[in-house]
Write a protein that holds these residues in place. Structure first.
Motif, PDB file in Angstrom:
ATOM      1  N   VAL A 245       0.857  -1.184   0.000  1.00  0.00           N
ATOM      2  CA  VAL A 245       0.000   0.000   0.000  1.00  0.00           C
ATOM      3  C   VAL A 245       0.890   1.230   0.000  1.00  0.00           C
ATOM      4  N   ILE A 246       0.502   2.227  -0.813  1.00  0.00           N
ATOM      5  CA  ILE A 246       1.298   3.448  -0.975  1.00  0.00           C
ATOM      6  C   ILE A 246       0.408   4.671  -0.800  1.00  0.00           C
ATOM      7  N   SER A 247       0.910   5.651  -0.065  1.00  0.00           N
ATOM      8  CA  SER A 247       0.289   6.976   0.000  1.00  0.00           C
ATOM      9  C   SER A 247       1.367   7.996  -0.342  1.00  0.00           C
ATOM     10  N   LYS A 248       1.007   8.975  -1.197  1.00  0.00           N
ATOM     11  CA  LYS A 248       1.982   9.952  -1.678  1.00  0.00           C
ATOM     12  C   LYS A 248       1.590  11.375  -1.294  1.00  0.00           C
ATOM     13  N   GLY A 249       1.688  11.679  -0.029  1.00  0.00           N
ATOM     14  CA  GLY A 249       1.538  13.054   0.421  1.00  0.00           C
ATOM     15  C   GLY A 249       0.144  13.635   0.294  1.00  0.00           C
ATOM     16  N   ALA A 250       0.091  14.967   0.214  1.00  0.00           N
ATOM     17  CA  ALA A 250      -1.177  15.701   0.253  1.00  0.00           C
ATOM     18  C   ALA A 250      -2.134  15.292  -0.854  1.00  0.00           C
ATOM     19  N   ALA A 251      -1.613  14.930  -2.015  1.00  0.00           N
ATOM     20  CA  ALA A 251      -2.469  14.549  -3.138  1.00  0.00           C
ATOM     21  C   ALA A 251      -3.312  13.316  -2.817  1.00  0.00           C
ATOM     22  N   TYR A 252      -2.864  12.513  -1.855  1.00  0.00           N
ATOM     23  CA  TYR A 252      -3.583  11.296  -1.495  1.00  0.00           C
ATOM     24  C   TYR A 252      -4.493  11.493  -0.289  1.00  0.00           C
ATOM     25  N   ASN A 253      -4.349  12.602   0.409  1.00  0.00           N
ATOM     26  CA  ASN A 253      -5.252  12.996   1.497  1.00  0.00           C
ATOM     27  C   ASN A 253      -5.372  11.947   2.607  1.00  0.00           C
ATOM     28  N   GLY A 254      -4.291  11.271   2.905  1.00  0.00           N
ATOM     29  CA  GLY A 254      -4.238  10.394   4.073  1.00  0.00           C
ATOM     30  C   GLY A 254      -5.238   9.263   4.131  1.00  0.00           C
ATOM     31  N   PRO A 255      -5.067   8.174   3.363  1.00  0.00           N
ATOM     32  CA  PRO A 255      -5.986   7.034   3.452  1.00  0.00           C
ATOM     33  C   PRO A 255      -5.942   6.374   4.827  1.00  0.00           C
ATOM     34  N   ASP A 256      -7.115   6.047   5.353  1.00  0.00           N
ATOM     35  CA  ASP A 256      -7.257   5.368   6.652  1.00  0.00           C
ATOM     36  C   ASP A 256      -7.927   4.036   6.357  1.00  0.00           C
ATOM     37  N   TRP A 257      -7.208   2.917   6.489  1.00  0.00           N
ATOM     38  CA  TRP A 257      -7.639   1.703   5.820  1.00  0.00           C
ATOM     39  C   TRP A 257      -7.450   0.416   6.608  1.00  0.00           C
ATOM     40  N   LYS A 258      -8.164  -0.589   6.115  1.00  0.00           N
ATOM     41  CA  LYS A 258      -8.059  -1.970   6.584  1.00  0.00           C
ATOM     42  C   LYS A 258      -8.186  -2.861   5.355  1.00  0.00           C
ATOM     43  N   ILE A 259      -7.366  -3.895   5.270  1.00  0.00           N
ATOM     44  CA  ILE A 259      -7.425  -4.827   4.141  1.00  0.00           C
ATOM     45  C   ILE A 259      -7.341  -6.259   4.667  1.00  0.00           C
ATOM     46  N   VAL A 260      -8.204  -7.133   4.156  1.00  0.00           N
ATOM     47  CA  VAL A 260      -8.085  -8.577   4.391  1.00  0.00           C
ATOM     48  C   VAL A 260      -8.244  -9.271   3.042  1.00  0.00           C
ATOM     49  N   GLY A 261      -7.868 -10.529   3.003  1.00  0.00           N
ATOM     50  CA  GLY A 261      -8.006 -11.306   1.778  1.00  0.00           C
ATOM     51  C   GLY A 261      -8.876 -12.524   2.005  1.00  0.00           C
ATOM     52  N   THR A 262      -9.248 -13.176   0.903  1.00  0.00           N
ATOM     53  CA  THR A 262      -9.939 -14.459   0.988  1.00  0.00           C
ATOM     54  C   THR A 262      -9.687 -15.234  -0.297  1.00  0.00           C
ATOM     55  N   ALA A 263      -9.686 -16.546  -0.173  1.00  0.00           N
ATOM     56  CA  ALA A 263      -9.602 -17.405  -1.351  1.00  0.00           C
ATOM     57  C   ALA A 263     -11.004 -17.582  -1.908  1.00  0.00           C
ATOM     58  N   SER A 264     -11.105 -17.898  -3.197  1.00  0.00           N
ATOM     59  CA  SER A 264     -12.413 -18.021  -3.844  1.00  0.00           C
ATOM     60  C   SER A 264     -13.066 -19.364  -3.539  1.00  0.00           C
ATOM     61  N   VAL A 265     -13.266 -19.623  -2.264  1.00  0.00           N
ATOM     62  CA  VAL A 265     -13.970 -20.832  -1.837  1.00  0.00           C
ATOM     63  C   VAL A 265     -15.120 -20.383  -0.951  1.00  0.00           C
ATOM     64  N   PRO A 266     -16.370 -20.525  -1.393  1.00  0.00           N
ATOM     65  CA  PRO A 266     -17.501 -20.040  -0.605  1.00  0.00           C
ATOM     66  C   PRO A 266     -17.721 -20.870   0.643  1.00  0.00           C
ATOM     67  N   GLU A 267     -18.623 -20.394   1.516  1.00  0.00           N
ATOM     68  CA  GLU A 267     -18.934 -21.124   2.738  1.00  0.00           C
ATOM     69  C   GLU A 267     -19.477 -22.518   2.406  1.00  0.00           C
ATOM     70  N   PRO A 268     -19.305 -23.491   3.333  1.00  0.00           N
ATOM     71  CA  PRO A 268     -19.725 -24.874   3.068  1.00  0.00           C
ATOM     72  C   PRO A 268     -21.162 -24.996   2.599  1.00  0.00           C
ATOM     73  N   THR A 269     -22.075 -24.194   3.136  1.00  0.00           N
ATOM     74  CA  THR A 269     -23.476 -24.299   2.740  1.00  0.00           C
ATOM     75  C   THR A 269     -23.631 -24.008   1.263  1.00  0.00           C
ATOM     76  N   ALA A 270     -22.860 -23.031   0.776  1.00  0.00           N
ATOM     77  CA  ALA A 270     -22.930 -22.694  -0.651  1.00  0.00           C
ATOM     78  C   ALA A 270     -22.386 -23.835  -1.489  1.00  0.00           C
ATOM     79  N   VAL A 271     -21.281 -24.445  -1.008  1.00  0.00           N
ATOM     80  CA  VAL A 271     -20.693 -25.579  -1.738  1.00  0.00           C
ATOM     81  C   VAL A 271     -21.654 -26.741  -1.776  1.00  0.00           C
TER      82      VAL A 271
END
Length: 262
Positions: free
Chosen positions: A216-242
Motif C-alpha cells: 500500500v502506498i500513499s503519496k503526500g497531500a495529493a492522497y489525502n491520508g488514506p485510513d484503511w483496513k485490508i483482508v483477503g480471501t480465497a475463492s472458496v464459498p462457505e460450506p453451505t454454498a458448496v
C-alpha cells in the motif's frame, strides 16, 4: 472486463519486472456483514467484527489477515499531525492499538485481526510505503477506507514478498458504502466507511496465481491520508454454498441418467 489475453500479457510483464498501472476502473462491489459490540451512539466507537463478505451471489468467511509487515518508508512522526502512517482504533475498541510512531509490530497488531475498527491511519499530508504479508494465500483483497475521501495505490506480492501484477491506483470517492461508520481516537466524531474488492484479474494476474501479500502506498497531500483496513480471501464459498452447488450438480447428473434410461 480484462480479457484473458491481457491478463496473460500483464503476468508476463510482471515476471520480467515491468509493472503497469491499471488502465481502466478496477475493483468490485461487495457486502460487508459485521457484528458491532456496542449499540446506539457508541456503535461506531467499539469493536466491529467482520463476519463475512458477499459478492457474485456467494458468501465468504475464511479470511487472510496480516502476519508480517515491512515498513519500506514512512514519514517521521514528531508531534501532532506530523508523520505518515500510524495505528488507530475505535474510541472504545478493545482490539487494536493507537501508535503514532508506527512500528512493524504495531502495524501487524492493527491489521492482523478482524476488527474493522482497528485500522492504519494516515495523516492528510503523509507518505508511506508498506508491504503486508498474509497468513494464507488469497484470490481477492477487500479494502475499507474511512472517510470516502482519499487515494491509495495497491499492488500484490508473491510468496517471496516480490511485487507482481498491476499497480492499482484507487480513489475511495468512487467506491461503495460499507454500511457502517467508525469513530476512532484520531478523529472527533464518526465517519462513513467506503469499501472495494480487488480480484486477481484486477491485478492482471491469472487464475493460477495467488496473492500472498500486498503493498500500500500513499503519496503526500495529493492522497489525502488514506485510513484503511485490508483482508483477503480465497475463492472458496462457505460450506453451505458448496453443498448447494453439489446438490444442483447431483440433480443434473441424476436427471441425465433418468433420461438415458428411457
Amino acid at each position: 472486463m480484462k480479457s484473458q489475453l491481457f491478463a496473460s500479457f500483464a503476468t508476463a510483464l510482471a515476471l520480467t519486472g515491468v509493472f503497469v498501472s491499471s488502465a481502466e476502473a478496477a475493483g468490485f462491489k461487495f457486502t460487508t456483514n459485521y457484528t458491532a459490540e456496542l449499540t446506539g451512539a457508541n456503535q461506531s466507537k467499539g469493536n466491529i467484527w467482520l463476519n463475512s463478505v458477499e459478492f457474485d451471489g456467494q458468501t465468504f468467511s475464511d479470511f487472510s489477515i496480516a502476519k508480517d509487515v515491512k515498513i519500506v518508508s514512512n514519514d517521521l512522526w514528531t508531534h501532532g499531525n506530523t508523520g505518515g502512517a500510524s495505528a488507530d482504533k475505535g474510541d472504545k475498541a478493545t482490539v487494536g492499538l493507537r501508535q503514532e510512531k508506527l512500528t512493524e509490530a504495531g502495524a501487524v497488531t492493527a491489521l492482523g485481526n478482524l476488527n474493522l475498527n482497528s485500522i492504519i491511519d494516515t495523516e492528510d499530508k503523509g507518505s508511506f510505503v508498506m508491504d503486508v504479508m498474509l497468513d494464507k494465500a488469497a484470490d481477492n483483497l477487500f479494502i475499507w477506507e474511512r472517510g470516502f475521501n482519499s487515494r491509495m495505490d495497491v499492488q500484490a506480492l508473491d510468496a517471496q514478498g516480490k511485487l507482481i501484477g498491476n499497480l492499482i491506483n484507487l480513489d475511495s470517492s468512487q467506491w461503495f458504502s460499507a454500511g457502517y461508520s467508525i469513530d476512532t481516537l484520531e478523529i472527533k466524531g464518526s465517519q462513513e466507511v467506503a469499501s472495494l474488492g480487488l480480484s486477481l484479474r484486477d491485478f492482471g494476474l491469472s487464475a493460477n496465481d495467488s496473492i500472498f501479500g500486498y503493498r500500500v502506498i500513499s503519496k503526500g497531500a495529493a492522497y489525502n491520508g488514506p485510513d484503511w483496513k485490508i483482508v483477503g480471501t480465497a475463492s472458496v464459498p462457505e460450506p453451505t454454498a458448496v453443498i448447494g452447488l453439489g446438490l444442483v450438480a447431483g440433480s443434473l447428473v441424476a436427471s441425465g441418467r433418468r433420461q438415458k434410461s428411457k
